[in-house]
Design an enzyme around this catalytic site. Structure first.
Site, short mmCIF file in Angstrom:
data_model
loop_
_atom_site.label_atom_id
_atom_site.label_comp_id
_atom_site.label_asym_id
_atom_site.label_seq_id
_atom_site.Cartn_x
_atom_site.Cartn_y
_atom_site.Cartn_z
N LYS A 54 0.84 -1.21 0.00
CA LYS A 54 0.00 0.00 0.00
C LYS A 54 0.87 1.25 0.00
O LYS A 54 0.61 2.20 -0.73
CB LYS A 54 -0.96 -0.03 1.19
CG LYS A 54 -2.07 -1.06 1.00
CD LYS A 54 -2.85 -1.36 2.26
CE LYS A 54 -3.82 -2.53 1.98
NZ LYS A 54 -4.53 -3.00 3.17
N GLN A 98 -4.66 -1.81 9.47
CA GLN A 98 -4.56 -3.12 8.82
C GLN A 98 -5.21 -4.19 9.70
O GLN A 98 -4.86 -4.35 10.87
CB GLN A 98 -3.08 -3.45 8.56
CG GLN A 98 -2.87 -4.72 7.75
CD GLN A 98 -3.45 -4.65 6.33
OE1 GLN A 98 -3.28 -3.66 5.64
NE2 GLN A 98 -4.15 -5.70 5.92
N ASP A 121 -10.97 2.99 4.29
CA ASP A 121 -11.27 1.57 4.12
C ASP A 121 -12.78 1.33 4.10
O ASP A 121 -13.25 0.26 3.71
CB ASP A 121 -10.65 0.76 5.28
CG ASP A 121 -9.58 -0.20 4.79
OD1 ASP A 121 -9.48 -0.41 3.57
OD2 ASP A 121 -8.85 -0.75 5.64
#
Ligand code: NDP
Length: 294
Positions: A54, A98, A121
């Site tokens: 990422k 994450q 997200d």
């Protein structure tokens, strides 16, 4: 029939090119560079790899990344405090925690701490809630589901009025992708581990999205001729012919299904690259909102 292969790698590269141009435009016009904070807790190898990928993708398009690598035994309070501090940083437009988090951490409480405006997200319960309601646009749509829809759109697949069957009902893929297809006026059927006569249900699909995590479960005779198949699954299966001793396959038996479907995503190189492209897109859109460019 041999299906058209939907090249997610190429489509994602095109999208990254578009994002790079937008980032340059924003910097020139407003002096603002989009920023993404990545929060990695513990030392899971797979999570480290995802975060590294990422950050690399951010660098490629000119998005700044801010890495927070935190110990696996961090307390709930400390992690929440750090996320709240990142919320307050104006140069950060998106926060990615994450997943999965260590077992002692209350994941939902952490995701709820992320500012709604920085939830790139799309996992904040409010964003998910809005995604599930009619005419309540969430600020962000989760990346993998958004990537699936983008693949359909950029391949010219019409969604409205189609029968869409979604295999899997997880919070990160199955459920949100179902909502997106519903909002695009598909008629949806969501399947899961208790669905009866699964092959018969799958055979009704004009558009099939498979997200079950079962290697090559969907066979050629489960698929209606001409269906469009989006395979989200990523499964490692033993393969002594490979250097690593394994290879990645999807939830769909690619070789069988490509002879029946009209279009299909490969694994790897289908949905996977789109997930990161959509994270960059969400971060860009967040930064655009702050300068009134959206
Ligand atoms: P989960 O394990 O959270 O969910 C799996 C879903 O599949 C559940 O709803 C489960 O049903 C259902 N399911 C499991 N077995 C069967 C079966 N035999 N028949 C019917 N339904 C079944 O997985 P995720 O949604 O997180 O991920 C799914 C796949 O997608 C994985 O392979 C994962 O690696 C991949 N993935 C890929 C991404 C990418 O970027 N390409 C991103 C995220 C995930 P029930 O609810 O009843 O348990």
């Amino acid at each position: 029939m041999t299906a058209k292969i939907i090249d997610g790698k190429a489509i994602a590269a095109t999208i990254r090119g578009e994002i790079k141009a937008e980032v340059e435009k924003m910097q020139a016009q407003y002096g603002v560079v989009p920023g993404l904070a990545t929060v990695l807790v513990g030392d899971r190898k797979d999570s480290q790899t995802y975060v590294r990928m990422k950050k690399k993708a951010c660098a490629e398009v000119g998005i700044q990344s801010f890495g927070y690598d935190l110990p696996g035994d961090i307390s709930q309070e400390e992690l929440q405090k750090i996320v709240a501090e990142i919320n307050a940083r104006p140069e950060v437009h998106g926060i990615l925690v994450q997943l999965p988090l260590p077992a002692h951490i209350d994941e939902e409480a952490i995701l709820s701490t992320i500012s709604l405006e920085k939830d790139v997200d799309g996992f904040h319960p409010l964003n998910i809630g809005r995604l599930s309601m009619k005419r309540r646009d969430p600020l962000f749509v989760p990346c993998t589901p958004r990537g699936c829809i983008e693949l359909l759109d950029r391949t010219g697949v019409e969604i409205e009025g189609k029968r869409a069957v979604i295999l899997g009902r997880s919070n990160i893929v199955g459920l949100p992708v179902s909502m997106l297809l519903l909002h695009r006026n598909a008629t949806i059927t969501i399947c899961h581990s208790r669905t009866r006569n699964l092959p018969d249900v799958v055979r009704e699909a004009d558009i099939l999205v498979a997200a079950v995590g079962r290697p090559q479960m969907v066979r050629g005779d489960w698929v209606k001729p001409g269906a469009v198949v989006i395979d989200v699954g990523v499964n490692a299966v033993d393969d002594p012919t490979k250097k690593k001793g394994y290879r990645l396959v999807g939830d769909v038996h690619f070789d069988e299904v490509k002879e029946v479907a009209s279009a299909i995503t490969p694994v790897p190189g289908g949905v996977g690259p789109m997930t990161i492209a959509m994270l960059l897109q969400n971060t860009l859109e967040s930064a655009k909102r702050t300068v009134g460019m959206a």
